[in-house]
Design an enzyme around this catalytic site. Structure first.
Site, short mmCIF file in Angstrom:
data_model
loop_
_atom_site.label_atom_id
_atom_site.label_comp_id
_atom_site.label_asym_id
_atom_site.label_seq_id
_atom_site.Cartn_x
_atom_site.Cartn_y
_atom_site.Cartn_z
N LYS A 163 64.65 61.72 17.44
CA LYS A 163 64.86 63.02 16.77
C LYS A 163 65.66 63.97 17.66
O LYS A 163 66.62 64.60 17.21
CB LYS A 163 63.49 63.62 16.46
CG LYS A 163 63.51 64.81 15.54
CD LYS A 163 62.10 65.40 15.35
CE LYS A 163 61.11 64.36 14.87
NZ LYS A 163 59.76 64.92 14.63
N LYS B 44 54.82 62.23 23.29
CA LYS B 44 53.80 62.70 22.36
C LYS B 44 52.45 62.63 23.05
O LYS B 44 52.25 61.81 23.96
CB LYS B 44 53.78 61.83 21.10
CG LYS B 44 53.19 62.52 19.89
CD LYS B 44 54.19 63.44 19.22
CE LYS B 44 53.59 64.17 18.04
NZ LYS B 44 54.63 64.89 17.30
N ASN C 215 50.55 73.47 8.61
CA ASN C 215 51.71 74.25 9.05
C ASN C 215 52.97 73.81 8.32
O ASN C 215 53.69 74.61 7.72
CB ASN C 215 51.89 74.10 10.58
CG ASN C 215 53.18 74.74 11.07
OD1 ASN C 215 54.27 74.40 10.61
ND2 ASN C 215 53.07 75.67 11.99
N SER D 221 61.67 74.71 19.12
CA SER D 221 60.93 74.54 20.38
C SER D 221 61.92 74.52 21.55
O SER D 221 61.66 75.09 22.62
CB SER D 221 60.15 73.22 20.37
OG SER D 221 58.85 73.42 19.89
P1 NAD Z 1 48.47 70.38 10.23
O1 NAD Z 1 47.28 69.93 10.96
O2 NAD Z 1 48.83 71.82 10.29
O3 NAD Z 1 48.37 69.96 8.69
C1 NAD Z 1 48.14 68.66 8.24
C2 NAD Z 1 47.85 68.75 6.75
O4 NAD Z 1 47.79 67.44 6.20
C3 NAD Z 1 46.50 69.40 6.44
O5 NAD Z 1 46.65 70.24 5.31
C4 NAD Z 1 45.61 68.21 6.11
O6 NAD Z 1 44.51 68.56 5.28
C5 NAD Z 1 46.62 67.34 5.39
N1 NAD Z 1 46.24 65.94 5.27
C6 NAD Z 1 45.71 65.11 6.19
N2 NAD Z 1 45.49 63.89 5.65
C7 NAD Z 1 45.93 63.96 4.36
C8 NAD Z 1 45.98 63.04 3.29
N3 NAD Z 1 45.56 61.79 3.42
N4 NAD Z 1 46.50 63.46 2.11
C9 NAD Z 1 46.93 64.73 1.96
N5 NAD Z 1 46.90 65.64 2.93
C10 NAD Z 1 46.40 65.26 4.11
O7 NAD Z 1 49.67 69.49 10.78
P2 NAD Z 1 51.24 69.81 10.68
O8 NAD Z 1 51.65 70.46 11.95
O9 NAD Z 1 51.52 70.48 9.39
O10 NAD Z 1 51.86 68.34 10.70
C11 NAD Z 1 52.01 67.57 9.52
C12 NAD Z 1 53.02 66.46 9.77
O11 NAD Z 1 54.26 67.03 10.17
C13 NAD Z 1 52.65 65.48 10.88
O12 NAD Z 1 53.16 64.21 10.57
C14 NAD Z 1 53.36 66.04 12.08
O13 NAD Z 1 53.59 65.06 13.09
C15 NAD Z 1 54.66 66.49 11.42
N6 NAD Z 1 55.42 67.49 12.17
C16 NAD Z 1 54.86 68.64 12.57
C17 NAD Z 1 55.63 69.58 13.25
C18 NAD Z 1 55.10 70.93 13.65
O14 NAD Z 1 55.88 71.74 14.11
N7 NAD Z 1 53.84 71.23 13.47
C19 NAD Z 1 56.98 69.30 13.54
C20 NAD Z 1 57.52 68.10 13.10
C21 NAD Z 1 56.74 67.20 12.42
#
Ligand code: NAD
Length: 482
Positions: free
Chosen positions: A100, A112, A286, A423
């Site tokens: 990425k 990670k 998020n 970031s």
């Molecule tokens: P988060 O913890 O804020 O949210 C995760 C969400 O997914 C929650 O609402 C949770 O209830 C839901 N969830 C979990 N299992 C589920 C399922 N089986 N079905 C439906 N919903 C489900 O995490 P986030 O930061 O939003 O990250 C989400 C994804 O995005 C991850 O794959 C993470 O690696 C990726 N990501 C995050 C960021 C970041 O800046 N936070 C950046 C790039 C990628």
């Protein structure tokens, strides 16, 4: 759906292999050894974290930091707190971070971190002690020019704040150990840490750049919290614009040629003819919440969102901000059928997470965890575009099925790169002692994303391949310098 047996690292390596084969590299020894290096992480840190629970008991937690590759710059990648964290998952996530950062043209490598824990079972105090214990365990291996962690699933700006604070504590203690007076009395027991008040603002800011995704008060960047979602919108808009232009030129070509031209998978969906595109978003954290909000604000009709407990379906289109307010108030997403300025149980219905993935929408936005779209459900997906906001939501088998069916999969390493791009801006600001405005940050983010989409789209046309392979090729060219 059974996804436990799907190994994300095996999937990641299959994606790498596809790209290596597509790139058709001249097989020089240097290139071969660099590719070999990309098949394993450079370093795996495996830690046991003893944490005092509120009842006085000590519980051990398993933690990891995988430093995958740093040939383009310091390792960079989030920290995940989740019961399903495993070494293979962290390895896969750190590999995707490597690709990425390279595809986005950032001077960063990939890493990670993860801790096997269900944070919902911890009190706030226990969560803070666990976060601090994790940092103490890896402090020697991270730093502004070494490895720069950030938030991921179940971690956020508050947790980054505790981590930065702990990191600075450790660094103060380490500096004191190097003082002659400290060495003279022979042991750590008598060593007092340098009071934080003695560190200059500049030093503190520099040490703070070890973590990104911090709150503004701790040196975070404007726009970082919503950057992944905003970046996702920029990616989607840029891809839709490309498809639109391509469909227009295809129509001209068709008139000139006077015959039907075989449509490439990425142009099968005629965006220009769609009135208001509908979207379903899996995950409401998020990333899921912010992408839903930005899609709604930019004229898309978001009809469904979900969290780990279930999904809500509002066929006429929902209001994501109101839905979040409702979820906070009632403690659950179910029952929050919010549209316009009201939430009303008559406006929607509860559906399962599997049903959400198969809704008749234009755009599906997986924003939760890995392996959600597999060979079992890929054939039932009705969306024409999948915007992968989660990391690794689609397995390679599903990718193949979707490609053959003409579904455009916008790959995670492009779709969710907005997070790491901002970031990177935060890291840069901390290191230079600067603070950029939100307008500046968003403008720079848009430019970076558009450049990445241009490069990946161009390669996908040149090599006649899907966008994931194209994104990997763009990244590989930077890493291998070919
Ligand atoms: P988060 O913890 O804020 O949210 C995760 C969400 O997914 C929650 O609402 C949770 O209830 C839901 N969830 C979990 N299992 C589920 C399922 N089986 N079905 C439906 N919903 C489900 O995490 P986030 O930061 O939003 O990250 C989400 C994804 O995005 C991850 O794959 C993470 O690696 C990726 N990501 C995050 C960021 C970041 O800046 N936070 C950046 C790039 C990628």
């Amino acid at each position: 759906m059974e996804t436990k047996n799907i190994n994300p690292f095996d999937n990641a390596m299959r994606q790498l292999q596809n790209a290596v084969e597509t790139l058709r590299l001249k097989d020089s020894k240097t290139v071969r050894s660099k590719i070999k290096l990309l098949k394993e992480p450079q370093r795996i840190i495996n830690v046991t974290l003893p944490v005092e629970m509120d009842n006085g008991e000590i519980r051990n937690f398993q933690g990891y930091r995988v430093q995958y590759n740093n040939c383009l710059g310091p390792y960079k990648g989030g920290i995940r707190f989740h019961p399903q964290v495993s070494l293979d998952e962290v390895k896969a996530l750190s590999f995707w971070m490597t690709m990425k950062c390279a595809a986005a043209g950032l001077p960063l490598g990939g890493a990670k971190g993860g801790v096997v824990v269900d944070p919902k079972t911890l009190t706030e105090g226990e969560l803070e002690r666990l976060s601090r214990a994790y940092v103490r365990a890896i402090a020697d291996s991270i730093g502004p020019d070494t490895d720069v962690p950030a938030p991921d699933v179940n971690t956020n700006g508050i947790i980054m704040g505790w981590m930065v604070d702990e990191y600075i504590n450790v660094k103060c203690q380490m500096s004191r150990l190097h003082l002659p007076s400290a060495r003279a009395d022979g042991g750590q027991a008598n060593v007092k840490s340098i009071p934080k008040s003695k560190i200059s603002k500049k030093e503190k800011e520099y040490l703070s750049s070890t973590f990104t995704g911090k709150l503004l008060k701790d040196g975070g960047s404007e726009g970082r919290e919503e950057a992944t979602g905003r970046g996702g919108l920029f990616v989607l808009e840029a891809v839709l614009a490309k498809q639109k232009t391509e469909n227009r030129s295809r129509k001209i070509e068709m008139t000139v040629a006077g015959r039907q031209i075989a449509s490439h998978a990425t142009t099968a969906f005629d965006v220009a003819s769609q009135p208001r595109l509908t979207a379903a978003v899996q995950g409401f954290g998020n990333v899921g919440y912010n992408i839903a909000k930005f899609l709604h604000e930019h004229g898309f009709c978001v009809v469904a969102v979900s969290d780990s407990k279930g999904s809500v379906y509002v066929p006429d289109g929902m209001n994501p901000s109101l839905t979040l307010e409702c979820k906070k108030k009632t403690g659950m997403l179910a029952g929050c059928y919010c549209s316009g300025s009201v939430c009303d149980v008559k406006k929607g219905r509860h559906i399962t997470n599997d049903e959400l993935l198969e809704l008749p929408v234009d755009i599906l936005v997986p924003s939760a965890l890995e392996n959600m779209i597999t060979k079992d459900n890929a054939k039932n997906i009705k969306a024409k575009i999948i915007l992968e906001m989660a990391n690794g939501p689609t397995t390679p088998e599903a990718d193949e099925i979707l490609f053959k069916r003409g579904v455009t999969v916008i790959p995670d390493i492009l779709s969710n790169s907005g997070g790491v791009i901002v970031s990177c801006f935060e890291w840069e600001q901390n290191k230079k002692g600067e603070h950029w405005t939100k307008e500046d940050v968003n403008k720079k983010l848009k430019k970076k994303i558009e450049e990445a989409v241009d490069a990946i789209w161009k390669i996908s046309k040149e090599l006649k391949t899907d966008l994931r392979t194209a994104a990997f090729v763009v990244a590989l060219k930077k890493i291998l310098k070919v």
